[in-house]
Design an enzyme around this catalytic site. Structure first.
Site, PDB file in Angstrom:
ATOM      1  N   SER A   1      -7.271   2.950  -4.196  1.00 11.70           N
ATOM      2  CA  SER A   1      -6.086   3.236  -3.469  1.00 11.70           C
ATOM      3  C   SER A   1      -4.733   3.571  -4.013  1.00 11.70           C
ATOM      4  O   SER A   1      -3.677   4.261  -3.659  1.00 11.70           O
ATOM      5  CB  SER A   1      -5.141   2.118  -2.740  1.00 11.70           C
ATOM      6  OG  SER A   1      -5.016   0.599  -2.837  1.00 11.70           O
TER       7      SER A   1
ATOM      8  N   GLY B   1     -23.370  12.301 -16.568  1.00 10.25           N
ATOM      9  CA  GLY B   1     -23.381  12.914 -14.803  1.00 10.25           C
ATOM     10  C   GLY B   1     -22.682  11.979 -13.718  1.00 10.25           C
ATOM     11  O   GLY B   1     -22.017  11.314 -14.096  1.00 10.25           O
TER      12      GLY B   1
ATOM     13  N   ASP C   1     -16.634  12.175 -18.290  1.00 12.88           N
ATOM     14  CA  ASP C   1     -18.083  11.641 -17.923  1.00 12.88           C
ATOM     15  C   ASP C   1     -17.867   9.981 -17.906  1.00 12.88           C
ATOM     16  O   ASP C   1     -17.511   9.518 -19.459  1.00 12.88           O
ATOM     17  CB  ASP C   1     -18.789  12.212 -18.185  1.00 12.88           C
ATOM     18  CG  ASP C   1     -20.585  11.684 -17.111  1.00 12.88           C
ATOM     19  OD1 ASP C   1     -20.143  11.216 -16.790  1.00 12.88           O
ATOM     20  OD2 ASP C   1     -21.302  11.945 -18.033  1.00 12.88           O
ATOM     21  N   ILE C   2     -17.671   9.376 -17.309  1.00 13.47           N
ATOM     22  CA  ILE C   2     -17.715   7.520 -16.942  1.00 13.47           C
ATOM     23  C   ILE C   2     -19.261   7.077 -17.031  1.00 13.47           C
ATOM     24  O   ILE C   2     -19.918   7.526 -16.370  1.00 13.47           O
ATOM     25  CB  ILE C   2     -16.906   6.714 -16.721  1.00 13.47           C
ATOM     26  CG1 ILE C   2     -15.752   7.411 -16.140  1.00 13.47           C
ATOM     27  CG2 ILE C   2     -16.486   5.390 -16.916  1.00 13.47           C
ATOM     28  CD1 ILE C   2     -15.419   7.339 -17.225  1.00 13.47           C
TER      29      ILE C   2
ATOM     30  N   ASP D   1     -22.367   9.777 -10.668  1.00 15.07           N
ATOM     31  CA  ASP D   1     -22.874   8.506 -10.738  1.00 15.07           C
ATOM     32  C   ASP D   1     -22.200   7.945  -8.805  1.00 15.07           C
ATOM     33  O   ASP D   1     -21.209   8.232  -9.152  1.00 15.07           O
ATOM     34  CB  ASP D   1     -23.701   7.873 -11.424  1.00 15.07           C
ATOM     35  CG  ASP D   1     -21.417   7.527 -12.368  1.00 15.07           C
ATOM     36  OD1 ASP D   1     -20.393   6.757 -11.114  1.00 15.07           O
ATOM     37  OD2 ASP D   1     -21.434   7.958 -13.141  1.00 15.07           O
TER      38      ASP D   1
ATOM     39  N   ASP E   1       1.344   3.586  -2.768  1.00 16.44           N
ATOM     40  CA  ASP E   1       0.601   5.208  -2.320  1.00 16.44           C
ATOM     41  C   ASP E   1       1.846   6.500  -2.488  1.00 16.44           C
ATOM     42  O   ASP E   1       1.938   7.296  -3.952  1.00 16.44           O
ATOM     43  CB  ASP E   1       0.307   5.554  -1.435  1.00 16.44           C
ATOM     44  CG  ASP E   1      -0.730   4.729  -0.791  1.00 16.44           C
ATOM     45  OD1 ASP E   1      -1.918   4.918  -2.406  1.00 16.44           O
ATOM     46  OD2 ASP E   1      -1.170   4.561   0.172  1.00 16.44           O
TER      47      ASP E   1
ATOM     48  N   GLU F   1       0.694  -0.799   0.259  1.00 14.73           N
ATOM     49  CA  GLU F   1       0.199  -0.112  -0.209  1.00 14.73           C
ATOM     50  C   GLU F   1       0.870   1.362  -0.228  1.00 14.73           C
ATOM     51  O   GLU F   1       0.688   2.126  -0.709  1.00 14.73           O
ATOM     52  CB  GLU F   1      -1.182  -0.484   1.500  1.00 14.73           C
ATOM     53  CG  GLU F   1      -1.813   1.273   1.413  1.00 14.73           C
ATOM     54  CD  GLU F   1      -2.937   1.369   0.176  1.00 14.73           C
ATOM     55  OE1 GLU F   1      -2.712   2.233  -0.398  1.00 14.73           O
ATOM     56  OE2 GLU F   1      -3.626   0.484  -0.007  1.00 14.73           O
TER      57      GLU F   1
END
Length: 614
Positions: free
Chosen positions: A530, A591, A572-573, A593, A317, A313
């Site tokens: 993450s 839009g 936009d996905i 979601d 990062d 992790e």
């Protein structure tokens, strides 16, 4: 902080009935005036294991009431609204402390109560605004102070913590104390990492066995900005820094690198390994070779540099946040302790909740990084509402100082953070035992920016992208219009499974699968929200740089401007969904979601939008 010394005799006197001891041994509340402050049902998966060892020490943290917090909220609303004359006029640490300070009566009464239990001022650590204080006492004394009984609780996953399900305070202190922890908090603060997202054997094998994963050829994957916005097709199997540059039009050379920093928080003994970082830079960012990050220890945290101790992790990062934002300086915090309590009393571990610890530390941290990314969280219902509200207020204090706080939205779809839909426990913790979608905290805090996940190119929502609606925090005004449009299309679908009036997450999204990281001396493929969070944090850091180069302020709290002005700068996905809790979850659509939020960043468009703001 000095740990006070309590003898067995003094503890024995302290817990006797109040009328049976001399007055000079009785606490100022007499031990007879307590009223229940908080009571919970333990979350599913936890069972009582054993009585708490009486002389094990525990660090209690008390949050005092903040009578002026609404004024701080008003300041934050004004300085984060691009249409307000005060936009970008972030508050100083001193101004924030003044607005977060408790009433003097609160400080006096609580200090008198603590003194009555033998605590001296030198035993107590206080935040800079004095709204939070902590001290270490034996469990036996903590039980007497809180009129409660601690136990060791065991989780189905064989983790142990020291907690109680109810505690009380003297009646006269109820209006002055918001909470005492660790008491009723059962969150495990899982890292939202992706050791589980080597998604399937076929994809994993194809990715890791590909010649493109050979370190000698690695830097050819996504070789730079391609003509007309094209993206290297290999990026569907392996995400690199260059893939992200192509997908998100990140074409920019930082100009004001000495005016801000980008930060990553680390918890649960996740260590960011410098040797791995250099190996990552060698193949993916050669111009960053030799550069490092600034490390800060919180509450005795360490950053073990043994290659065997490297955290996936932490490495994920820092490699992607600092790699994308280079040469903007990086900061890494390691906060000590982890919630699990070892059943072997001889090897007990810290029972602190890390966010309060980190926030107290940050309250007096000079010149904090302008962007901070965090990839940890747990199901909101495992966190007492009082704790969530108090921590969220701590985040508001940081954002008021001009910090953009970025949080991963979770890896369990609409479930409880467990990425395996078959084993999710989507059962409400309100006594009804009903099926209920379970968003993650701290992503549900309205003062942070929650980041969901996508995959492939063209992008679609990744199936595990955490999203939904808070059961604790009402929907903030800045997102009402966008979210209401989605709810209008959703209609009665999933009615009763979520709080349609709650804070909605995520706010935005970024790629969440197939990230190539270097960890413990070798390359690996990893994913999760993450991964998406530090990528979005790096994008904001680069935009901050462009604003600073113009003599403007950093962005600070992002959400009001994101929903009001930045939508044209987001992709936009509209495909994909986030299953969980025995359902298909929500669907990505035109839009906003609750799978991908407003969408993924187009850096060049966002830079133009934000650099044209005041």
């Amino acid at each position: 902080m000095r740990i006070p010394i309590f003898t067995a005799a003094s503890l024995a006197l302290a817990v006797l009935p109040c009328l049976a001891v001399p007055s000079y041994y009785v606490s100022r509340d007499n031990g007879c005036e307590h009223q229940v402050k908080e009571s919970i049902t333990p979350p599913h998966g936890w069972t009582k294991y054993a009585a708490a060892p009486p002389y094990h020490t525990i660090t209690l943290r008390i949050a005092l009431s903040q009578p002026h917090f609404s004024t701080l909220e008003q300041h934050l609303a004004e300085i984060s609204d691009p249409d307000h004359p005060r936009y970008g006029a972030h508050l100083s640490a001193e101004e924030v402390d003044a607005l977060a300070a408790p009433h003097s009566d609160s400080i006096r009464l609580v200090d008198e109560w603590l003194a009555g239990h033998g605590l001296k001022d030198s035993d107590i650590a206080r935040s800079s605004s004095k709204d939070s204080l902590s001290f270490t006492v034996p469990v036996k004394l903590a039980e007497q102070m809180l009129d409660t009984e601690y136990n060791v609780w065991r989780h189905d996953d064989d983790e142990y913590i020291l907690r109680t399900t109810r505690y009380s305070l003297p009646a006269k202190l109820h209006a002055h104390i918001e909470l005492v922890q660790p008491t009723t908090i059962f969150a495990r603060w899982k890292g939202l990492k992706s050791h589980l997202f080597y998604e399937d054997v076929e994809v994993q094998t194809k990715t890791l066995a590909s010649p493109l994963m050979n370190v000698n050829n690695f830097n050819v994957v996504g070789g730079g900005i391609l003509p007309a916005g094209r993206v290297d097709p290999n990026c569907n199997y392996t995400i690199t820094l260059n893939c992200l540059r192509q997908m998100y039009n990140i074409e920019y050379t930082p100009q004001a690198i000495d005016q801000q920093r980008i930060g990553i928080t680390g918890y649960l003994e996740q260590f960011a390994n410098i040797e791995d970082l250099q190996s990552f830079y060698k193949m993916q960012r050669p111009d960053a070779l030799g550069s490092d990050f600034e490390y800060f220890s919180v509450a005795g945290g360490i950053n073990n540099q043994s290659i065997e101790a490297a955290g996936t992790e932490a490495n994920l990062d820092v490699q992607y946040a600092f790699g994308l934002a280079h040469p903007i300086p990086g900061v890494y915090w390691s906060t000590a302790g982890r919630p699990p309590f070892q059943a072997d009393i001889a090897t007990v571990r810290n029972t602190n909740e890390p966010y309060q610890e980190w926030l107290d530390y940050m309250s007096s941290f000079p010149n904090p990084p302008a962007v901070i990314s965090t990839s940890y969280g747990d199901a909101e219902q495992t966190v007492p509402r009082s704790y969530a509200v108090n921590v969220c207020r701590g985040f508001a204090k940081l954002t008021a100082r001009g910090v953009s706080l970025i949080f991963a939205s979770g890896d369990g779809g609409v479930g409880d953070g467990n990425p395996d839909p078959e084993t999710q426990k989507c059962i409400s913790n309100d006594g009804r035992n009903a099926t209920r979608f379970s968003p993650l905290f701290p992503a549900t805090c309205p003062y942070v920016t929650a980041v969901g996940g996508t995959n492939s190119y063209p992008e679609v929502a990744v199936y595990f992208s955490g999203g939904g609606f808070s059961n604790y925090f009402p929907r903030p005004a800045y997102q009402s219009q966008a979210v209401n449009q989605f709810l209008g299309k959703l209609g009665n679908t999933y009615q009763g499974l979520y709080n349609r009036f709650g804070r909605a997450i995520p706010d935005v999204a970024a790629q969440g699968r197939h990230y190539a990281i270097h960890s413990r001396g070798k390359w690996a493929s990893i994913g999760g929200t993450s991964a998406a969070a530090p990528v979005f944090a790096a994008v904001i850091s680069l935009i901050n740089d462009a604003r600073l180069a113009q003599g403007k302020s950093v962005l600070g709290f992002l959400n009001p401007a994101l929903y009001k002005s930045a939508i044209p700068g987001l992709n936009d996905i509209t495909e994909g969904n986030n299953p969980g809790c025995g359902t298909n979850g929500f669907s990505a659509t035109d839009g906003w979601d609750p799978v991908t939020g407003l969408g993924t960043p187009d850096f060049l468009k966002l830079k133009d939008i934000y650099t044209n703001m005041p």
